[in-house]
Write an enzyme that holds these catalytic residues in place. Structure first.
Site, PDB file in Angstrom:
ATOM      1  N   GLU A 165      42.615 -37.015  15.965  1.00 33.37           N
ATOM      2  CA  GLU A 165      41.572 -36.494  16.852  1.00 33.37           C
ATOM      3  C   GLU A 165      40.197 -36.377  16.407  1.00 33.37           C
ATOM      4  OE1 GLU A 165      44.275 -33.169  17.834  1.00 33.37           O
ATOM      5  OE2 GLU A 165      43.510 -31.839  16.291  1.00 33.37           O
ATOM      6  N   PRO A 166      39.517 -37.461  16.202  1.00 29.62           N
ATOM      7  CA  PRO A 166      38.067 -37.361  15.695  1.00 29.62           C
ATOM      8  C   PRO A 166      37.104 -36.669  16.433  1.00 29.62           C
ATOM      9  CG  PRO A 166      38.575 -39.579  16.695  1.00 29.62           C
ATOM     10  CD  PRO A 166      39.694 -38.616  16.723  1.00 29.62           C
ATOM     11  N   ARG A 183      33.658 -35.282  15.188  1.00 29.84           N
ATOM     12  CA  ARG A 183      32.003 -36.110  14.826  1.00 29.84           C
ATOM     13  C   ARG A 183      31.891 -37.407  14.805  1.00 29.84           C
ATOM     14  NH1 ARG A 183      29.400 -33.189  10.929  1.00 29.84           N
ATOM     15  NH2 ARG A 183      31.440 -31.861  10.657  1.00 29.84           N
ATOM     16  N   ARG A 240      23.048 -26.827  12.500  1.00 31.08           N
ATOM     17  CA  ARG A 240      24.000 -27.190  11.543  1.00 31.08           C
ATOM     18  C   ARG A 240      23.376 -26.742   9.997  1.00 31.08           C
ATOM     19  NH1 ARG A 240      25.635 -31.735   9.999  1.00 31.08           N
ATOM     20  NH2 ARG A 240      27.753 -30.780   9.562  1.00 31.08           N
ATOM     21  N   CYS A 300      12.770 -16.315  15.220  1.00 28.12           N
ATOM     22  CA  CYS A 300      12.379 -15.369  14.552  1.00 28.12           C
ATOM     23  C   CYS A 300      13.103 -14.751  13.416  1.00 28.12           C
ATOM     24  CB  CYS A 300      12.088 -14.038  15.395  1.00 28.12           C
ATOM     25  SG  CYS A 300      10.559 -14.444  16.508  1.00 28.12           S
TER      26      CYS A 300
HETATM   27  N1  LLP Z   1      40.972 -31.240  15.669  1.00 23.51           N
HETATM   28  C1  LLP Z   1      40.764 -29.765  15.676  1.00 23.51           C
HETATM   29  C2  LLP Z   1      41.940 -29.006  15.765  1.00 23.51           C
HETATM   30  C3  LLP Z   1      39.423 -29.268  15.087  1.00 23.51           C
HETATM   31  O1  LLP Z   1      39.329 -27.847  15.066  1.00 23.51           O
HETATM   32  C4  LLP Z   1      38.485 -30.037  14.799  1.00 23.51           C
HETATM   33  C5  LLP Z   1      37.070 -29.493  14.433  1.00 23.51           C
HETATM   34  C6  LLP Z   1      38.558 -31.413  15.212  1.00 23.51           C
HETATM   35  C7  LLP Z   1      39.687 -32.107  15.632  1.00 23.51           C
HETATM   36  C8  LLP Z   1      37.566 -32.551  14.909  1.00 23.51           C
HETATM   37  O2  LLP Z   1      36.945 -32.547  13.735  1.00 23.51           O
HETATM   38  P1  LLP Z   1      35.862 -33.467  13.195  1.00 23.51           P
HETATM   39  O3  LLP Z   1      36.511 -35.199  13.376  1.00 23.51           O
HETATM   40  O4  LLP Z   1      34.717 -33.480  13.997  1.00 23.51           O
HETATM   41  O5  LLP Z   1      35.448 -32.925  11.948  1.00 23.51           O
HETATM   42  N2  LLP Z   1      30.715 -27.266  13.554  1.00 23.51           N
HETATM   43  C9  LLP Z   1      31.018 -28.065  12.159  1.00 23.51           C
HETATM   44  C10 LLP Z   1      32.307 -28.759  12.652  1.00 23.51           C
HETATM   45  C11 LLP Z   1      33.533 -27.985  12.883  1.00 23.51           C
HETATM   46  C12 LLP Z   1      34.867 -28.651  13.130  1.00 23.51           C
HETATM   47  C13 LLP Z   1      35.590 -27.741  13.985  1.00 23.51           C
HETATM   48  N3  LLP Z   1      36.921 -28.409  14.171  1.00 23.51           N
HETATM   49  C14 LLP Z   1      29.769 -28.915  11.852  1.00 23.51           C
HETATM   50  O6  LLP Z   1      28.905 -29.015  12.393  1.00 23.51           O
HETATM   51  O7  LLP Z   1      30.100 -29.403  10.725  1.00 23.51           O
END
Ligand code: LLP
Length: 418
Positions: free
Chosen positions: A273-274, A276, A312, A346
């Site tokens: 489950e990607p 990003r 971020r 601010c």
């Molecule tokens: N599956 C679950 C259960 C998750 O909680 C997440 C992300 C993903 C998949 C996808 O993760 P990814 O492939 O995107 O790493 N806002 C933060 C990232 C928070 C990720 C939260 N969960 C940032 O900007 O670095």
């Protein structure tokens, strides 16, 4: 004119669209996405494993623009939702309920029921939520998120496995999981994990997978195992940072999947489950320099890229490469100077980039914040009563399309009762 446009030029990101022309037409700041690059990321992940029952659930929390969700579906991706709202958005984009996996964390009984009524598979991540699910929906299928004992990620705030996390159920509680499943006649359709975000070292991901596969053997007759997301992208491309080697990672994952199925006696479904990885590199955030100043020895470029638009850097000290675009054809030297790029909110933590060496900036320059497609718009807000920006897609043929309009002040006032 691009003063340091190496990265977007190499990608042909703008496909002939001038950044200044885009901000003039749609306003500044502006999220710009490139369809060709977005589709390529979908294909990279979809094609990473040759295991026949391998599926990709796009974790839409990274970017849930409906046009992008539709394109991801065209590319054969399914979706992972984290809230009822995300599930509603995914359905609105045309996904079927069976293409959605709803990975909850501390949700209300009403949210669990919503999913069951819509026939969406739910993953719970505590004994307590498993109990609630069983009371409400005896006899139904459910998945349980396990903590494989390993965490990873670019910042402590995004590590979601290991000893210090609110997520998942520890292996030690498996007897309790089984007891609750039996008590409510629930069918354990699958197990899942997610160890953290922005993993650039495939071996950490693989270690988490191996742990989960070991744990999986304690359950009979699973239909699927979801290995989670977290695949990273290089945010320091100007410094030559290398991408994650998705192909080699995929080869090893496929091998694990085949070996597991064989010894488990069933060709079950494997999912990742990607979030990003899918939209990050297809997005550039454009903003405008409105002020240049020296405060003592420190030089600042003041822009409209506040943390309400892009959170971020403020939240995680995240690095994003910056490109500088100037609306002029004059040929001149552009001395490189150190500068802090700040927004218009601010709060003094309102930085986009600290101590960055860039061509000397001027009022009117447009800046491109690279790799802003994931957790950019999705984490934007209306703090300081700032309108969230528009989103524009550069289509495969180079034409551009508005895919979300900028907030209007009427939108922002609409929910007020006074
Ligand atoms: N599956 C679950 C259960 C998750 O909680 C997440 C992300 C993903 C998949 C996808 O993760 P990814 O492939 O995107 O790493 N806002 C933060 C990232 C928070 C990720 C939260 N969960 C940032 O900007 O670095």
């Amino acid at each position: 004119m691009k003063l340091n446009g190496k990265v977007t030029d190499a990608l042909n990101f703008f496909q002939g669209n001038e950044p200044h022309a885009l901000t003039r037409e749609y306003g500044s700041p502006l999220y710009v996405y490139n369809e060709r690059i977005f589709r390529k990321s979908c294909r990279d992940i979809k094609g990473m494993c040759e295991y026949p029952k391998f599926f990709v659930n796009y974790s839409v929390k990274a970017n849930s623009n409906l046009t992008l969700l539709k394109i991801a579906r065209e590319e054969g991706l399914r979706a992972d939702a984290t809230s009822q709202g995300e599930a509603v958005a995914i359905l609105a984009a045309g996904y079927q309920p069976e293409e959605i996996f709803y990975v909850v964390n501390n949700v209300s009984a009403a949210e669990l029921n919503f999913a069951v009524e819509k026939n969406i598979t739910v993953s719970v991540d505590s004994l307590s939520q498993l109990e609630t699910f069983g009371q409400l929906n005896p006899g139904k299928r459910v998945s349980v998120r396990l903590n494989p004992g390993i965490g990873a990620g670019h910042h402590e705030k995004v590590v979601t496995g290991g000893d210090r996390t609110k997520f998942g159920v520890n292996e030690a509680y498996i007897p309790d999981i089984k007891r609750i499943l039996e008590k409510y006649d629930l069918k354990l359709a699958g197990i899942n994990q997610h160890i953290g975000s922005l993993i650039m070292d495939g071996s950490l991901f693989l270690a988490g997978v191996q742990n989960l596969l070991k744990i999986a053997r304690q359950f009979d007759d699973l239909d699927f195992i979801d290995l989670g997301g977290g695949f990273g992208v290089p945010y320091q491309k100007q410094e030559g940072e290398e991408p994650l080697d998705i192909e080699s990672l995929g080869k090893l994952l496929s091998k694990f999947m085949h070996e597991f199925s064989e010894s488990y006696g069933k060709e079950l479904r494997f999912m990742v489950e990607p979030g990003r990885y899918i939209p990050a590199e297809s997005g550039v955030l454009l903003g405008t320099v409105h002020a240049i100043k020296n405060n003592g020895f420190v030089k600042y470029a003041g822009t409209d890229l506040g943390f309400s638009v892009f959170a971020r850097p403020m939240l995680y000290d995240a690095h994003h490469d910056i490109e500088v675009y100037r609306d002029s054809d004059e040929i001149m030297e552009h001395p490189i100077k150190m500068i802090n790029i700040v927004g218009n909110m601010c709060e003094s933590g309102d930085y986009i980039a600290r101590e960055r060496y860039l061509p000397a900036l001027r009022v009117g320059d447009v800046l491109g914040v690279l790799d802003a497609g994931a957790y950019g718009y999705a984490m934007s807000s209306q703090y300081n009563y700032r309108a969230r920006p528009a989103e524009v897609l550069i289509c495969e043929d180079g034409t551009r399309k508005l895919i979300r309009r900028r907030d209007t002040y009427e939108d922002m006032l609409a929910n007020m009762i006074f």
